[in-house]
Write a protein that holds these residues in place. Structure first.
Motif, short mmCIF file in Angstrom:
data_model
loop_
_atom_site.label_atom_id
_atom_site.label_comp_id
_atom_site.label_asym_id
_atom_site.label_seq_id
_atom_site.Cartn_x
_atom_site.Cartn_y
_atom_site.Cartn_z
N LEU A 46 0.55 -1.56 -3.94
CA LEU A 46 0.48 -0.85 -2.66
C LEU A 46 1.85 -0.46 -2.13
O LEU A 46 1.95 0.11 -1.04
CB LEU A 46 -0.24 -1.73 -1.63
N ARG A 49 3.12 2.68 0.26
CA ARG A 49 1.97 3.37 0.84
C ARG A 49 1.91 3.07 2.34
O ARG A 49 2.41 2.05 2.80
CB ARG A 49 0.66 2.92 0.19
N ALA A 54 -3.20 2.19 2.01
CA ALA A 54 -3.46 0.89 1.38
C ALA A 54 -4.87 0.41 1.68
O ALA A 54 -5.55 -0.15 0.81
CB ALA A 54 -2.43 -0.13 1.87
N GLN A 85 3.60 -7.38 -0.79
CA GLN A 85 2.17 -7.69 -0.74
C GLN A 85 1.90 -9.02 -1.42
O GLN A 85 2.70 -9.51 -2.21
CB GLN A 85 1.36 -6.60 -1.43
#
Length: 240
Positions: A46, A49, A54, A85
């Motif tokens: 992700l 983004r 996401a 993340q």
């Protein structure tokens, strides 16, 4: 004969039942494994983004998204985009699991804070927290400022810069003296005067020297001209 036939028939029925049960268990295990596998997905990457992008990506895989409130500065990722993340990209996760993300706060404004008057350690921590670089540390020794205090900084506070240099006071070293030249001086008299100033004087040896009266200093340590403080040792060698 009839009994033997009945026993044989019962044995075949038992074997058939056992085979059916084993087949059922095998298919049940395979079905369960297939069901579990179908509920596992690979966590996507992700990074960079937006939160909305996401959310759409993880939702398509049956995952949910959790956004951490704290934003972190990053020199390359724009504000509002994913910079980290958990779980990591490529790892396997069950559907309905949450993926936690941290968003970038963008590039932090490199404004130099006021560091004068702080301790050197505090100044170092402050610069690290603000993402600034400690370029150099110069030192002075003075009784006019607290020991280990930042006396000045370059550039001044509220200046836009990524590098900062500090001038730090190391405290007063105390009184110091220049070592006198004792060669040719009476050793006992020189030792008496120096001991009266707080120095530790020791005669480490005596050497015959033609034409020189006994007790005259021939060698000394430290040498003349060196900086020396009270209490430091001085050794002399005299003639005999």
């Amino acid at each position: 004969m009839a009994l033997r036939t009945r026993v044989w028939s019962a044995g075949k029925l038992f074997l058939l039942a056992s085979a059916l049960v084993a087949t059922y268990l095998l298919f049940a295990a395979a079905a369960m494994r297939l069901a579990l596998t179908s509920r596992e997905v690979q966590v996507p990457d992700l990074t960079n983004r937006t939160a909305n992008e996401a959310t759409a990506v993880v939702a398509s895989l049956g995952l949910t998204l959790k956004v951490d409130d704290a934003r972190r500065p990053h020199p390359k990722i724009d504000a509002g985009r994913v910079l980290a993340q958990e779980p990591a990209p490529g790892s396997i996760a069950r559907k309905q699991r949450s993926v936690k993300i941290w968003l970038s706060a963008g590039q932090r404004s490199a404004t130099v804070p006021l560091l004068t008057g702080e301790t050197e350690r505090t100044a170092q921590l402050r610069l690290a927290q603000d993402g600034l670089t400690l370029a150099a540390v110069s030192e002075i020794r003075s009784q006019d400022y607290p020991s280990d205090a930042v006396v000045s900084q370059e550039p001044p506070a509220k200046t836009a810069s990524a590098n900062v240099a500090l001038l730090v006071n190391r405290g007063d070293r105390g009184a110091s003296y220049v070592m006198p030249d004792l060669i040719g001086v009476n050793g006992d008299r020189a030792a008496e005067i120096l001991r009266g100033r707080g120095f530790r004087v020791a005669a480490v040896g005596s050497t015959p020297y033609p034409g020189v009266a006994a007790g005259i200093v021939l060698r000394q340590s430290p040498q003349a001209g060196f900086q020396i403080g009270p209490g430091e040792p001085i050794s002399i060698e005299v003639s005999r």
